[in-house]
Scaffold this active site. Structure first.
Site, PDB file in Angstrom:
ATOM      1  N   ASP A  90       2.966  -7.765 -14.532  1.00  0.00           N
ATOM      2  CA  ASP A  90       3.672  -6.649 -15.001  1.00  0.00           C
ATOM      3  C   ASP A  90       4.855  -7.206 -15.786  1.00  0.00           C
ATOM      4  O   ASP A  90       4.973  -6.715 -17.060  1.00  0.00           O
ATOM      5  CB  ASP A  90       3.892  -5.696 -14.005  1.00  0.00           C
ATOM      6  CG  ASP A  90       2.555  -5.058 -13.322  1.00  0.00           C
ATOM      7  OD1 ASP A  90       1.575  -4.977 -14.182  1.00  0.00           O
ATOM      8  OD2 ASP A  90       2.664  -4.837 -12.119  1.00  0.00           O
ATOM      9  N   HIS A 115      -3.773  -3.099 -14.422  1.00  0.00           N
ATOM     10  CA  HIS A 115      -2.671  -2.109 -13.847  1.00  0.00           C
ATOM     11  C   HIS A 115      -1.946  -1.517 -14.843  1.00  0.00           C
ATOM     12  O   HIS A 115      -1.724  -2.032 -16.189  1.00  0.00           O
ATOM     13  CB  HIS A 115      -1.553  -3.113 -13.053  1.00  0.00           C
ATOM     14  CG  HIS A 115      -0.490  -2.389 -12.275  1.00  0.00           C
ATOM     15  ND1 HIS A 115      -0.828  -1.339 -11.566  1.00  0.00           N
ATOM     16  CD2 HIS A 115       0.460  -2.680 -11.998  1.00  0.00           C
ATOM     17  CE1 HIS A 115       0.043  -0.680 -10.832  1.00  0.00           C
ATOM     18  NE2 HIS A 115       0.999  -1.686 -11.162  1.00  0.00           N
ATOM     19  N   ASP A 198      -0.345   2.772  -6.771  1.00  0.00           N
ATOM     20  CA  ASP A 198      -0.469   1.275  -6.548  1.00  0.00           C
ATOM     21  C   ASP A 198       1.141   0.837  -6.052  1.00  0.00           C
ATOM     22  O   ASP A 198       1.146   0.072  -4.967  1.00  0.00           O
ATOM     23  CB  ASP A 198      -1.030   0.213  -7.685  1.00  0.00           C
ATOM     24  CG  ASP A 198      -1.141  -1.342  -7.202  1.00  0.00           C
ATOM     25  OD1 ASP A 198      -1.925  -1.417  -6.466  1.00  0.00           O
ATOM     26  OD2 ASP A 198      -0.517  -1.973  -7.787  1.00  0.00           O
TER      27      ASP A 198
END
Length: 331
Positions: A90, A115, A198
């Protein structure tokens, strides 16, 4: 049957894989998840290429080539692709995106993520003329790959943040089918729920479980128990119950598979171990973006806190005991 209403579950028969016919998927990020998804999709008949950074600095280029994929610079891969599937960690995504992806995107392409972090928190702002979707297999790359090879799959979710084509969801579902997730089931959810669910899971479930194990080991050793016994109880024992619980549910496990002593211990003392107030606070912080802000700041500084904790934990009595335990008792 229960009156609880479940969300729509998409399975193989609900999803048209031909949506990907004639389209090229560029995988950006050939790590654990990238390798697994690439190989699964290729074996499902999807045309896959890999985009990697400078070959002299990124071993992923050689790994992808060794696995039989055509590998290009990220810029070239984006130019050649119809779907750009980003599987980088990320905090690293924004710099790679703005250096090598953003200006190469063309109207009608699909930008896909595993994600929703970068989209939800605005570290990446895609152009308005591309579809933006999400597909997440709910497990690590090696598990996603092994389940596929075994003829099964791993539960997943899809989401659409931007639907320019009018067919963004069909694309996300087709990706999930190619990876194997619709073999067992895929659900639709928002980018926010996927991302913050998550983040919350990793803090509370993973973080809580690992700290519970460490604390249990330390208390038992401090009170004179043999290290091998404390390690087995704190770490190895949980393996024996997780698959059973997943297979039949908590109540069936407690009443039909666990001993009555175990059942009483779980119901009587288990709640005392859990700090529900702290769990609520972590949930609220996650939804306010506090966790995301802290993680982005930590990454931008070179991960000093994380690196220090890695060193401290690696030198801990529990880790040293675990290495010996696994050597002596097997994995």
């Amino acid at each position: 049957m229960s009156d609880i209403e479940f969300e729509k579950i998409y399975r193989d028969e609900d999803v048209d894989l031909s949506v990907l016919d004639g389209r090229t998927v560029a995988i950006i990020g050939y790590g654990s998840q990238g390798r697994a998804q690439s190989m699964n999709m290729r074996e499902s008949g999807v045309n896959i290429i890999v985009g990697a950074g400078d070959r002299t600095r990124h071993s992923s280029w050689d790994k992808a080539e060794a696995d039989g994929f055509e590998v290009f610079s990220i810029e070239e891969a984006v130019d050649k692709a119809d779907i750009v599937h980003i599987l980088l960690q990320d905090p690293a995504q924004p710099s790679v995106y703005y250096e090598s992806i953003h200006k190469h995107l063309k109207p009608g392409q699909t930008l896909s993520f595993a994600h929703g972090f970068a989209i939800l928190y605005g570290t990446i702002k895609p152009p308005k003329d591309v579809d933006v979707v999400l597909f997440v297999p709910n497990g690590p790359g090696p598990v996603t790959r092994q389940k596929f090879k075994d003829g099964s799959g791993i539960w997943g979710c899809v989401s659409v943040d931007q639907d320019v084509s009018g067919h963004a969801k069909e694309t996300a579902l087709a990706i999930s089918k190619a990876v194997g997730s619709t073999r067992v089931g895929v659900v639709d959810m928002t980018f926010q729920h996927e991302t913050e669910g998550d983040n919350y899971e990793e803090q509370v479930l993973y973080g809580g479980t690992i700290h519970l194990m460490r604390t249990m080991f330390n208390i038992m050793v401090k009170n004179g128990y043999p290290r091998s016994f404390a390690y087995a109880k704190a770490i190895r024992s949980i393996r024996s119950i997780i698959d059973d619980i997943d297979a039949v549910g908590i109540e069936a496990y407690l009443t039909s598979r666990a001993s009555r002593t175990c059942e009483f211990a779980v119901r009587h003392s288990g709640p005392r171990v859990i700090n529900e107030q702290a769990m609520e606070e972590i949930f609220e912080e996650t939804e306010r973006g506090v966790f995301a802000r802290n993680w982005l700041q930590e990454f931008s500084l070179g991960m000093p806190t994380l690196n220090r904790m890695r060193r401290t934990w690696a030198d801990s009595d529990m880790e040293k005991t675990g290495k010996i335990w696994r050597d002596k008792f097997g994995k």
